[in-house]
Scaffold this motif. Structure first.
Motif, mmCIF file in Angstrom:
data_model
loop_
_atom_site.group_PDB
_atom_site.id
_atom_site.type_symbol
_atom_site.label_atom_id
_atom_site.label_comp_id
_atom_site.label_asym_id
_atom_site.label_seq_id
_atom_site.Cartn_x
_atom_site.Cartn_y
_atom_site.Cartn_z
ATOM 1 N N LEU A 22 4.721 11.334 0.974
ATOM 2 C CA LEU A 22 3.312 11.671 0.852
ATOM 3 C C LEU A 22 2.765 11.235 -0.500
ATOM 4 N N LYS A 23 3.578 11.339 -1.554
ATOM 5 C CA LYS A 23 3.120 10.928 -2.886
ATOM 6 C C LYS A 23 2.813 9.442 -2.931
ATOM 7 N N ASP A 24 3.570 8.635 -2.202
ATOM 8 C CA ASP A 24 3.297 7.203 -2.166
ATOM 9 C C ASP A 24 1.956 6.920 -1.504
ATOM 10 N N ILE A 25 1.666 7.624 -0.430
ATOM 11 C CA ILE A 25 0.405 7.426 0.274
ATOM 12 C C ILE A 25 -0.764 7.899 -0.591
ATOM 13 N N VAL A 26 -0.590 9.064 -1.226
ATOM 14 C CA VAL A 26 -1.655 9.596 -2.083
ATOM 15 C C VAL A 26 -1.890 8.687 -3.282
ATOM 16 N N LEU A 27 -0.814 8.246 -3.941
ATOM 17 C CA LEU A 27 -0.979 7.354 -5.090
ATOM 18 C C LEU A 27 -1.574 6.009 -4.679
ATOM 19 N N SER A 28 -1.121 5.468 -3.567
ATOM 20 C CA SER A 28 -1.663 4.190 -3.097
ATOM 21 C C SER A 28 -3.163 4.301 -2.809
ATOM 22 N N THR A 29 -3.531 5.339 -2.100
ATOM 23 C CA THR A 29 -4.940 5.530 -1.780
ATOM 24 C C THR A 29 -5.757 5.787 -3.037
ATOM 25 N N HIS A 36 5.740 6.262 -9.397
ATOM 26 C CA HIS A 36 5.695 5.199 -8.375
ATOM 27 C C HIS A 36 6.253 3.908 -8.958
ATOM 28 N N ASN A 37 7.566 3.787 -8.977
ATOM 29 C CA ASN A 37 8.206 2.582 -9.492
ATOM 30 C C ASN A 37 9.098 2.016 -8.395
ATOM 31 N N THR A 38 8.466 1.423 -7.396
ATOM 32 C CA THR A 38 9.160 0.904 -6.223
ATOM 33 C C THR A 38 9.117 -0.613 -6.245
ATOM 34 N N TRP A 39 10.284 -1.242 -6.369
ATOM 35 C CA TRP A 39 10.342 -2.693 -6.439
ATOM 36 C C TRP A 39 10.880 -3.316 -5.147
ATOM 37 N N ALA A 40 10.744 -2.619 -4.043
ATOM 38 C CA ALA A 40 11.137 -3.175 -2.745
ATOM 39 C C ALA A 40 10.022 -4.079 -2.238
ATOM 40 N N LEU A 41 10.379 -5.038 -1.417
ATOM 41 C CA LEU A 41 9.370 -5.949 -0.876
ATOM 42 C C LEU A 41 8.665 -5.299 0.311
ATOM 43 N N VAL A 83 1.028 -1.264 -5.737
ATOM 44 C CA VAL A 83 0.736 -0.126 -6.607
ATOM 45 C C VAL A 83 1.643 -0.163 -7.835
ATOM 46 N N THR A 84 2.902 -0.515 -7.646
ATOM 47 C CA THR A 84 3.836 -0.613 -8.771
ATOM 48 C C THR A 84 3.360 -1.653 -9.777
ATOM 49 N N ALA A 86 -12.936 -9.885 -9.223
ATOM 50 C CA ALA A 86 -12.367 -10.413 -7.977
ATOM 51 C C ALA A 86 -10.893 -10.032 -7.842
ATOM 52 N N ILE A 87 -10.146 -10.066 -8.933
ATOM 53 C CA ILE A 87 -8.741 -9.666 -8.898
ATOM 54 C C ILE A 87 -8.628 -8.180 -8.575
ATOM 55 N N MET A 88 -9.487 -7.367 -9.198
ATOM 56 C CA MET A 88 -9.475 -5.931 -8.906
ATOM 57 C C MET A 88 -9.790 -5.668 -7.433
ATOM 58 N N LEU A 89 -10.793 -6.362 -6.909
ATOM 59 C CA LEU A 89 -11.155 -6.186 -5.494
ATOM 60 C C LEU A 89 -10.025 -6.603 -4.563
ATOM 61 N N SER A 90 -9.349 -7.713 -4.882
ATOM 62 C CA SER A 90 -8.260 -8.164 -4.009
ATOM 63 C C SER A 90 -7.081 -7.202 -4.042
ATOM 64 N N PHE A 91 -6.733 -6.688 -5.235
ATOM 65 C CA PHE A 91 -5.665 -5.701 -5.306
ATOM 66 C C PHE A 91 -6.063 -4.425 -4.573
ATOM 67 N N ALA A 92 -7.297 -3.978 -4.762
ATOM 68 C CA ALA A 92 -7.760 -2.768 -4.071
ATOM 69 C C ALA A 92 -7.702 -2.945 -2.562
ATOM 70 N N ALA A 93 -8.122 -4.098 -2.080
ATOM 71 C CA ALA A 93 -8.085 -4.348 -0.643
ATOM 72 C C ALA A 93 -6.650 -4.358 -0.129
ATOM 73 N N GLN A 94 -5.753 -5.019 -0.852
ATOM 74 C CA GLN A 94 -4.344 -5.055 -0.436
ATOM 75 C C GLN A 94 -3.741 -3.659 -0.397
ATOM 76 N N ILE A 95 -4.024 -2.870 -1.413
ATOM 77 C CA ILE A 95 -3.456 -1.524 -1.488
ATOM 78 C C ILE A 95 -4.011 -0.648 -0.373
ATOM 79 N N LEU A 96 -5.344 -0.664 -0.202
ATOM 80 C CA LEU A 96 -5.953 0.214 0.796
ATOM 81 C C LEU A 96 -5.607 -0.187 2.229
#
Length: 131
Positions: free
Chosen positions: A8-15, A67-72, A78-79, A117-127
């Protein structure tokens, strides 16, 4: 999409991180003139920059520890954002004058919109991947 084993923490932090970046990028985009002039008017790094960098360092350390997850998988976005925030906060504390010069240079040109634009692309990928 996150796997079933995602906590749940991963979902909350990601969102949370995704929404933060989305909101901030829209604010920076729609109030570009205000923020560009605000950055241009900063004379030298002062106590406010030190305090905000110190608080940013604390927040970034918390995020990296949580949140220090280095898995693909989608959580890596988020990491990466958390580590960028950590490095940025450390740079502001170590070299505030140099960072202010870089900030002014980026904010005065087209780099301002590249950062948005970089912020928007990261936000879109995360969300998109955390839903």
């Amino acid at each position: 999409m996150l796997t079933e084993t995602a906590l749940l923490k991963d979902i909350v932090l990601s969102t949370g991180v995704g929404l933060y970046m989305l909101i901030m990028s829209f604010i920076f985009l729609f109030k570009a003139d205000y923020y560009r002039s605000l950055i241009a008017d900063i004379k030298k790094p002062g106590m406010s920059i030190m305090l905000s960098a110190s608080l940013g360092l604390l927040m970034a350390l918390f995020l990296v520890i949580m949140h220090n997850t280095w898995a693909l998988d989608p959580r890596i976005y988020v990491t990466i954002v958390c580590w960028i925030l950590l490095v940025k906060a450390m740079l502001w504390l170590v070299a505030p004058t140099r960072m202010l010069d870089v900030l002014r240079k980026v904010a005065s040109g087209k780099g301002y919109y590249v950062v948005i634009a970089i912020m928007l692309s990261f936000a879109a990928q995360i969300l998109v991947r955390s839903a």
